[in-house]
Scaffold this motif. Structure first.
Motif, PDB file in Angstrom:
ATOM      1  N   PHE A  84       0.851  -1.191   0.000  1.00 40.31           N
ATOM      2  CA  PHE A  84       0.000   0.000   0.000  1.00 40.31           C
ATOM      3  C   PHE A  84       0.892   1.248   0.000  1.00 40.31           C
ATOM      4  O   PHE A  84       1.592   1.522   0.975  1.00 40.31           O
ATOM      5  CB  PHE A  84      -0.919   0.026   1.226  1.00 40.31           C
ATOM      6  CG  PHE A  84      -1.908   1.155   1.187  1.00 40.31           C
ATOM      7  CD1 PHE A  84      -3.018   1.112   0.352  1.00 40.31           C
ATOM      8  CD2 PHE A  84      -1.726   2.285   1.981  1.00 40.31           C
ATOM      9  CE1 PHE A  84      -3.924   2.163   0.306  1.00 40.31           C
ATOM     10  CE2 PHE A  84      -2.625   3.344   1.956  1.00 40.31           C
ATOM     11  CZ  PHE A  84      -3.732   3.276   1.106  1.00 40.31           C
ATOM     12  N   LYS A  85       0.875   1.963  -1.119  1.00 43.57           N
ATOM     13  CA  LYS A  85       1.794   3.096  -1.293  1.00 43.57           C
ATOM     14  C   LYS A  85       1.041   4.405  -1.507  1.00 43.57           C
ATOM     15  O   LYS A  85      -0.094   4.410  -1.985  1.00 43.57           O
ATOM     16  CB  LYS A  85       2.734   2.832  -2.473  1.00 43.57           C
ATOM     17  CG  LYS A  85       3.662   1.640  -2.246  1.00 43.57           C
ATOM     18  CD  LYS A  85       4.687   1.503  -3.360  1.00 43.57           C
ATOM     19  CE  LYS A  85       5.655   0.370  -3.051  1.00 43.57           C
ATOM     20  NZ  LYS A  85       6.457   0.631  -1.829  1.00 43.57           N
ATOM     21  N   VAL A  86       1.720   5.506  -1.181  1.00 43.21           N
ATOM     22  CA  VAL A  86       1.122   6.842  -1.290  1.00 43.21           C
ATOM     23  C   VAL A  86       2.112   7.802  -1.950  1.00 43.21           C
ATOM     24  O   VAL A  86       3.308   7.775  -1.647  1.00 43.21           O
ATOM     25  CB  VAL A  86       0.751   7.387   0.111  1.00 43.21           C
ATOM     26  CG1 VAL A  86       0.406   8.871   0.045  1.00 43.21           C
ATOM     27  CG2 VAL A  86      -0.421   6.614   0.693  1.00 43.21           C
ATOM     28  N   ILE A  87       1.588   8.635  -2.850  1.00 44.29           N
ATOM     29  CA  ILE A  87       2.367   9.756  -3.407  1.00 44.29           C
ATOM     30  C   ILE A  87       1.505  11.010  -3.320  1.00 44.29           C
ATOM     31  O   ILE A  87       0.303  10.968  -3.600  1.00 44.29           O
ATOM     32  CB  ILE A  87       2.802   9.511  -4.866  1.00 44.29           C
ATOM     33  CG1 ILE A  87       3.733   8.297  -4.962  1.00 44.29           C
ATOM     34  CG2 ILE A  87       3.507  10.756  -5.435  1.00 44.29           C
ATOM     35  CD1 ILE A  87       4.239   8.004  -6.372  1.00 44.29           C
ATOM     36  N   ALA A  88       2.096  12.127  -2.918  1.00 41.25           N
ATOM     37  CA  ALA A  88       1.391  13.410  -2.819  1.00 41.25           C
ATOM     38  C   ALA A  88       1.904  14.360  -3.891  1.00 41.25           C
ATOM     39  O   ALA A  88       3.092  14.360  -4.211  1.00 41.25           O
ATOM     40  CB  ALA A  88       1.610  14.020  -1.444  1.00 41.25           C
ATOM     41  N   TYR A  89       0.990  15.165  -4.434  1.00 41.07           N
ATOM     42  CA  TYR A  89       1.421  16.229  -5.338  1.00 41.07           C
ATOM     43  C   TYR A  89       1.716  17.454  -4.479  1.00 41.07           C
ATOM     44  O   TYR A  89       0.834  17.944  -3.760  1.00 41.07           O
ATOM     45  CB  TYR A  89       0.342  16.563  -6.374  1.00 41.07           C
ATOM     46  CG  TYR A  89       0.898  17.289  -7.575  1.00 41.07           C
ATOM     47  CD1 TYR A  89       1.107  16.637  -8.791  1.00 41.07           C
ATOM     48  CD2 TYR A  89       1.264  18.633  -7.490  1.00 41.07           C
ATOM     49  CE1 TYR A  89       1.629  17.297  -9.887  1.00 41.07           C
ATOM     50  CE2 TYR A  89       1.799  19.297  -8.571  1.00 41.07           C
ATOM     51  CZ  TYR A  89       1.982  18.631  -9.763  1.00 41.07           C
ATOM     52  OH  TYR A  89       2.522  19.294 -10.846  1.00 41.07           O
ATOM     53  N   ASP A  90       2.939  17.938  -4.553  1.00 42.52           N
ATOM     54  CA  ASP A  90       3.521  19.012  -3.726  1.00 42.52           C
ATOM     55  C   ASP A  90       4.084  18.404  -2.454  1.00 42.52           C
ATOM     56  O   ASP A  90       3.372  17.735  -1.708  1.00 42.52           O
ATOM     57  CB  ASP A  90       2.521  20.109  -3.351  1.00 42.52           C
ATOM     58  CG  ASP A  90       2.324  21.117  -4.467  1.00 42.52           C
ATOM     59  OD1 ASP A  90       3.217  21.258  -5.311  1.00 42.52           O
ATOM     60  OD2 ASP A  90       1.261  21.763  -4.495  1.00 42.52           O
ATOM     61  N   ASP A  91       5.348  18.688  -2.228  1.00 39.01           N
ATOM     62  CA  ASP A  91       6.027  18.143  -1.055  1.00 39.01           C
ATOM     63  C   ASP A  91       5.586  18.902   0.206  1.00 39.01           C
ATOM     64  O   ASP A  91       4.974  19.970   0.125  1.00 39.01           O
ATOM     65  CB  ASP A  91       7.541  18.245  -1.239  1.00 39.01           C
ATOM     66  CG  ASP A  91       8.302  17.207  -0.424  1.00 39.01           C
ATOM     67  OD1 ASP A  91       7.657  16.370   0.237  1.00 39.01           O
ATOM     68  OD2 ASP A  91       9.544  17.232  -0.451  1.00 39.01           O
ATOM     69  N   HIS A  92       5.910  18.347   1.353  1.00 39.86           N
ATOM     70  CA  HIS A  92       5.541  18.929   2.647  1.00 39.86           C
ATOM     71  C   HIS A  92       6.506  18.360   3.684  1.00 39.86           C
ATOM     72  O   HIS A  92       6.917  17.202   3.579  1.00 39.86           O
ATOM     73  CB  HIS A  92       4.094  18.523   2.975  1.00 39.86           C
ATOM     74  CG  HIS A  92       3.470  19.304   4.095  1.00 39.86           C
ATOM     75  ND1 HIS A  92       3.908  19.244   5.399  1.00 39.86           N
ATOM     76  CD2 HIS A  92       2.405  20.170   4.099  1.00 39.86           C
ATOM     77  CE1 HIS A  92       3.155  20.023   6.156  1.00 39.86           C
ATOM     78  NE2 HIS A  92       2.241  20.603   5.399  1.00 39.86           N
ATOM     79  N   ASP A  93       6.858  19.171   4.677  1.00 38.55           N
ATOM     80  CA  ASP A  93       7.788  18.702   5.719  1.00 38.55           C
ATOM     81  C   ASP A  93       7.283  17.441   6.409  1.00 38.55           C
ATOM     82  O   ASP A  93       8.077  16.572   6.799  1.00 38.55           O
ATOM     83  CB  ASP A  93       8.023  19.798   6.761  1.00 38.55           C
ATOM     84  CG  ASP A  93       8.933  20.906   6.231  1.00 38.55           C
ATOM     85  OD1 ASP A  93       9.608  20.660   5.212  1.00 38.55           O
ATOM     86  OD2 ASP A  93       8.954  21.990   6.822  1.00 38.55           O
ATOM     87  N   ILE A  94       5.967  17.346   6.572  1.00 42.76           N
ATOM     88  CA  ILE A  94       5.396  16.163   7.232  1.00 42.76           C
ATOM     89  C   ILE A  94       5.768  14.877   6.489  1.00 42.76           C
ATOM     90  O   ILE A  94       5.997  13.833   7.108  1.00 42.76           O
ATOM     91  CB  ILE A  94       3.856  16.297   7.337  1.00 42.76           C
ATOM     92  CG1 ILE A  94       3.510  17.332   8.415  1.00 42.76           C
ATOM     93  CG2 ILE A  94       3.188  14.953   7.652  1.00 42.76           C
ATOM     94  CD1 ILE A  94       2.031  17.632   8.535  1.00 42.76           C
ATOM     95  N   PHE A  95       5.860  14.965   5.160  1.00 46.40           N
ATOM     96  CA  PHE A  95       6.154  13.765   4.364  1.00 46.40           C
ATOM     97  C   PHE A  95       7.578  13.260   4.608  1.00 46.40           C
ATOM     98  O   PHE A  95       7.860  12.074   4.466  1.00 46.40           O
ATOM     99  CB  PHE A  95       5.943  14.032   2.870  1.00 46.40           C
ATOM    100  CG  PHE A  95       4.569  14.535   2.525  1.00 46.40           C
ATOM    101  CD1 PHE A  95       3.472  14.217   3.317  1.00 46.40           C
ATOM    102  CD2 PHE A  95       4.364  15.345   1.420  1.00 46.40           C
ATOM    103  CE1 PHE A  95       2.197  14.687   3.018  1.00 46.40           C
ATOM    104  CE2 PHE A  95       3.098  15.815   1.100  1.00 46.40           C
ATOM    105  CZ  PHE A  95       2.007  15.494   1.897  1.00 46.40           C
TER     106      PHE A  95
END
Length: 337
Positions: free
Chosen positions: A274-285
């Motif tokens: 189960f994988k996740v990718i976000a558009y736009d980075d964030h410090d939380i990531f």
């Protein structure tokens, strides 16, 4: 005691009034004034606590040395980072930035343009929303410098700085497919802007190229007006109703953050299945365990190009030369973590 004038500063520094004026207006480098001279005059200005009369300068030059920056949400890390860079770069050229958020509300957006007009800003940097076309055309017809970024409104002849959103989500989706993911969800937001539509197009394109079925059940639309808690609740319901999902591509970073809250509530683990990718980075990531992959937009490049274009337009604001339109499209990169 009579306040100090530019003439007093010039006398104290033993330079011409024009030289002091160029330094105060951020034009020293352009006029080839030496760094030593700039430092000397600036030190005297600081020492005596000189404050130029902005109102008098505005009346004399017709310029306020301010630029209005209008974005969707200044608290969004993407817009906040860009605003900060734009502010720093503008300041080095003698300009101040006034910024505000539309909150995706058309009436508020129109009101902001009116407010900036009343403050006589010299130019506008806008992340526009549908419905602002006429207001932007009015600015352009008055030969007011305008640069749009992040998104573009079709039919507007205006300089722009954009990112190839199709390419970004295509890369992300293709990466997930290459790792064996077959039921990839796309979580997006219900705002009518081109860049959000383009992010879906990139996702769709990657599925088609890799001959995977496009399943409407795996595309989740979240209301922009949701509270954070409402978004988390909707996502929890969505993932619970679709246990076949093995990967998720979030169209914005704030949706991805709410997704992480949802996974924690569900006790759902991010791992090889189960994988996740976000558009736009964030410090939380970067801090999350495991770390989250992201499509990273070139924030520094966006800010640099936006400032370059608006300064170019400001320099030609009172010229009768035909204005040259510049439409810059930058590439994003996939950070795989």
């Amino acid at each position: 005691m009579k306040p100090l004038s530019i003439k007093d500063i010039a006398k104290k520094a033993n330079v011409s009034i024009t030289t002091v004026s160029f330094i105060l207006n951020g034009k020293a480098e352009k006029m080839r004034i030496s760094q030593d001279m700039i430092a000397k005059v600036e030190a005297i200005i600081k020492e005596v606590g000189f404050r130029p009369n902005q109102v008098a300068r505005s009346l004399r030059t017709g310029n306020t040395n301010t630029i209005g920056l209008i974005v969707e949400d200044i608290s969004n890390p993407f817009f906040a980072a860009i605003a900060r860079l734009i502010e720093d770069k503008a300041y080095k050229h003698g300009y101040k930035i006034i910024y505000s958020s539309t909150e995706n509300n058309l009436e508020k957006a129109k009101g902001l343009i009116k407010m900036f007009k009343s403050r006589q800003v010299d130019g506008y940097i806008i992340a526009p929303m549908v419905g602002m076309e006429e207001d932007i055309r009015d600015l352009l017809s008055d030969r007011t410098p305008v640069v749009v970024f992040d998104r573009h409104l079709p039919g507007l002849d205006v300089s722009s700085v954009l990112v190839d959103n199709v390419e970004g989500t295509y890369m992300a989706t293709d990466s997930l497919i290459s790792k064996g993911m077959k039921n990839i969800a796309f979580v997006t937001v219900d705002i009518d802007v081109e860049q959000i539509k383009d992010r879906y197009k990139g996702y769709e394109k990657a599925l088609k190229v890799n001959k995977l079925k496009i399943d409407p059940k795996l595309c989740k639309l979240i209301s922009f007006n949701n509270t954070a808690e409402e978004t988390t609740t909707e996502l929890t319901r969505f993932f619970s109703d679709n246990p076949q999902i093995d990967a998720v591509l979030f169209a914005t970073n704030y949706l991805a953050v709410r997704g992480l809250f949802s996974f924690r509530e569900m006790n759902k683990q991010l791992n090889a299945t189960f994988k996740v990718i976000a558009y736009d980075d964030h410090d939380i990531f970067k801090l999350h365990s495991p770390t989250i992959s992201a499509v990273d937009q070139p924030i520094e490049e966006i800010a640099e190009n936006v400032i370059s274009l608006i300064l170019k337009e400001l320099s030609m604001a009172h010229s009768f030369e035909e204005k040259e339109l510049n439409n810059i499209v930058l590439s994003s990169r996939l950070i795989e973590r």
